[in-house]
Design an enzyme around this catalytic site. Structure first.
Site, PDB file in Angstrom:
ATOM      1  N   SER A 186       0.695  -1.289  -0.030  1.00  0.00           N
ATOM      2  CA  SER A 186       0.083  -0.003  -0.115  1.00  0.00           C
ATOM      3  C   SER A 186       0.762   1.287   0.191  1.00  0.00           C
ATOM      4  CB  SER A 186      -1.047   0.124   1.171  1.00  0.00           C
ATOM      5  OG  SER A 186      -1.964  -1.118   1.124  1.00  0.00           O
ATOM      6  N   GLY A 191      -4.043  -2.020  -1.026  1.00  0.00           N
ATOM      7  CA  GLY A 191      -3.199  -1.818  -2.155  1.00  0.00           C
ATOM      8  C   GLY A 191      -3.125  -0.334  -2.188  1.00  0.00           C
ATOM      9  N   GLY A 203      -2.447   3.534  -4.455  1.00  0.00           N
ATOM     10  CA  GLY A 203      -2.878   4.379  -5.720  1.00  0.00           C
ATOM     11  C   GLY A 203      -4.265   4.802  -5.296  1.00  0.00           C
ATOM     12  N   CYS A 208      -9.531  -1.977   3.146  1.00  0.00           N
ATOM     13  CA  CYS A 208      -8.812  -0.481   2.703  1.00  0.00           C
ATOM     14  C   CYS A 208      -9.029  -0.131   1.153  1.00  0.00           C
ATOM     15  CB  CYS A 208      -7.071  -0.829   3.077  1.00  0.00           C
ATOM     16  SG  CYS A 208      -6.143   0.480   2.969  1.00  0.00           S
ATOM     17  N   LEU A 209      -8.181  -0.482   0.290  1.00  0.00           N
ATOM     18  CA  LEU A 209      -8.586  -0.383  -1.143  1.00  0.00           C
ATOM     19  C   LEU A 209      -9.632  -0.978  -1.434  1.00  0.00           C
ATOM     20  CD1 LEU A 209      -7.743   1.152  -3.903  1.00  0.00           C
ATOM     21  CD2 LEU A 209      -6.139  -0.769  -4.189  1.00  0.00           C
ATOM     22  N   GLN A 261     -12.714   0.510  -0.629  1.00  0.00           N
ATOM     23  CA  GLN A 261     -13.187   1.790  -1.683  1.00  0.00           C
ATOM     24  C   GLN A 261     -13.465   1.209  -3.007  1.00  0.00           C
ATOM     25  OE1 GLN A 261      -9.113   3.523  -1.845  1.00  0.00           O
ATOM     26  NE2 GLN A 261      -9.252   3.979   0.417  1.00  0.00           N
ATOM     27  N   ASN A 263      -3.922   2.619   6.990  1.00  0.00           N
ATOM     28  CA  ASN A 263      -2.990   3.064   5.874  1.00  0.00           C
ATOM     29  C   ASN A 263      -3.459   3.228   4.461  1.00  0.00           C
ATOM     30  OD1 ASN A 263      -0.742   3.606   3.977  1.00  0.00           O
ATOM     31  ND2 ASN A 263      -0.022   1.328   4.035  1.00  0.00           N
ATOM     32  N   GLY A 295      -5.152   6.756   1.911  1.00  0.00           N
ATOM     33  CA  GLY A 295      -5.087   8.113   1.383  1.00  0.00           C
ATOM     34  C   GLY A 295      -6.481   8.655   0.999  1.00  0.00           C
ATOM     35  N   PHE A 296      -7.333   7.552   0.734  1.00  0.00           N
ATOM     36  CA  PHE A 296      -8.768   8.128  -0.074  1.00  0.00           C
ATOM     37  C   PHE A 296      -9.615   7.457   1.002  1.00  0.00           C
ATOM     38  CE2 PHE A 296      -5.465   7.984  -3.378  1.00  0.00           C
ATOM     39  CZ  PHE A 296      -5.950   8.788  -4.104  1.00  0.00           C
ATOM     40  N   HIS A 340      -7.255  -1.924   8.902  1.00  0.00           N
ATOM     41  CA  HIS A 340      -6.518  -3.266   8.801  1.00  0.00           C
ATOM     42  C   HIS A 340      -6.776  -3.986  10.015  1.00  0.00           C
ATOM     43  CE1 HIS A 340      -3.755  -2.441   5.344  1.00  0.00           C
ATOM     44  NE2 HIS A 340      -4.478  -1.376   5.406  1.00  0.00           N
ATOM     45  N   GLU A 359      -6.116  -7.225  10.489  1.00  0.00           N
ATOM     46  CA  GLU A 359      -4.935  -8.004  10.566  1.00  0.00           C
ATOM     47  C   GLU A 359      -3.970  -7.373  11.519  1.00  0.00           C
ATOM     48  OE1 GLU A 359      -3.046  -5.306   7.968  1.00  0.00           O
ATOM     49  OE2 GLU A 359      -5.077  -6.255   8.062  1.00  0.00           O
TER      50      GLU A 359
END
Length: 362
Positions: free
Chosen positions: A35, A212, A214, A239-240, A243, A281, A283-284, A338, A340
């Site tokens: 990530s 992940g 981006g 996380c990603l 999204q 972790n 950013g979006f 997260h 985990e």
């Protein structure tokens, strides 16, 4: 803005998005977390490297972060679990690092101005040349970094009698796989460009959307795949993956000013009423009902999605952003953080049990 320090690992320069993480430990896990691809990590804890590095702390097969920025770096390897010194390991991996930086001032600058492109440079490189290198680096918004971190082929893990979980691997952490396998699941990791037909051909009991790097808005090919999976199989995202599932059901995402990164973020689980200290972790974030970027209540507010209703399941207690949702008319749900939590905290590991229980119920 310029911050001076001393180069303490591999020679050369590194450019990318400069972000900060507030974890007091887990520096090796952060550097090897896919990530963080494309990013330079500023560690807010002052001493980094105290307990060395080890093979057990690797979250992937390599370092993905481009540089480490520290107040005071340590190179000790006398801790009980240490197999190598932190700075020796970074040097072996060809990673740039800088120590002696006023990281408090750097973090205040990022919080005021937002995450931005920057670089770690040796003193011999002029500021004009450094700025040109930074300006040539693409902005994080719009970047598809999942293709850089995804595996080239399918890999399989676990031999238990539990459910078969197909993972759309946009950069999964090794500790996520371990948590699923430890509960008896059989896990197959698929390249992120895999189609829904390829995943369904495996006849999985559920589909897992991984973390992940981006911008999720740059991954419309993944979103298309996820849309074809919702309703066909239980789908869970982290996380990603959270999204991507949100976008797949018709919701929007946006870039946070400086993101959530660290191991001390309070999140409220609206299904239990408990407050958990979480590892984050990202950013979006997902846009809330009615287009709001924050949630002003602890109630499980609802969205109308392309697949029926969804309810808020978790909310961030720092900035009131969406931290999870549950689909009400199809089997599926997400969390932004997260569970985990390699290396910790472990408040949210129960979510893996909840996920497997809902697979069994489905």
């Amino acid at each position: 803005m310029r911050f001076d320090g001393e180069i303490c690992a591999a020679a050369g320069h590194a450019v990318g998005e400069v972000v900060f993480t507030t974890g007091m430990s887990g520096y090796q896990e952060s550097m090897t977390d896919p990530s963080f691809a494309g990013q330079l990590i500023a560690f807010t804890y002052p001493h980094i490297g105290n307990y060395g590095v080890s093979a057990a702390a690797m979250e992937s097969e390599r370092v993905w972060a481009r540089a480490a920025i520290m107040r005071e770096a340590c190179n000790r390897e006398d801790a009980p679990t240490a197999e190598r010194g932190w700075l020796d390991w970074l040097t072996d991996c060809g990673i740039r690092a800088i120590t002696g930086v006023d990281t408090r001032a750097l973090v205040r600058h990022i919080r005021d101005a937002g995450a931005m492109r920057g670089g770690v440079f040796e003193a011999g490189l002029g500021e004009r040349d450094a700025r040109e290198l930074i300006e040539a680096e693409p902005q994080m918004a719009g970047q598809d970094l999942a293709r850089e971190v995804t595996p080239a082929t399918v890999t399989r893990h676990g031999h238990g009698s539990g459910p078969h979980i197909a993972v759309l691997d946009t950069g999964i952490k090794a500790s996520m796989v371990r948590e699923l396998v430890a509960r008896g699941a059989r896990v197959s990791l698929h390249p992120c460009a895999s189609t829904a037909e390829e995943l369904l051909a495996e006849e999985p009991d559920a589909v897992f959307l991984a973390n992940g790097p981006g911008d999720p808005a740059a991954l419309e090919y993944v979103v298309k795949t996820v849309r074809a999976l919702v309703g066909a199989k239980p789908v869970w995202g982290i996380c990603l993956g959270h999204q991507l599932l949100c976008r797949a059901v018709g919701l929007e995402t946006f870039k946070l000013p400086f993101g959530h990164r660290g191991a001390n973020h309070p999140v409220k689980d609206l299904q239990t009423g408990r407050v958990e200290i979480t590892s984050q972790n990202h950013g979006f974030a997902a846009v809330g009902p009615g287009g709001s970027r924050t949630i002003d209540t602890d109630a499980p507010v609802r969205w109308e999605t392309d697949f029926g209703e969804a309810a808020l399941s978790h909310v961030n207690l720092y900035d009131r952003t969406v931290e999870g949702l549950e689909l009400l008319d199809a089997p599926g749900g997400t969390v932004q953080y997260h569970p985990e939590a390699g290396p910790g905290p472990h408040d949210s590991k129960y979510l893996f049990d909840r996920f497997l229980e809902r697979i069994a119920a489905a």
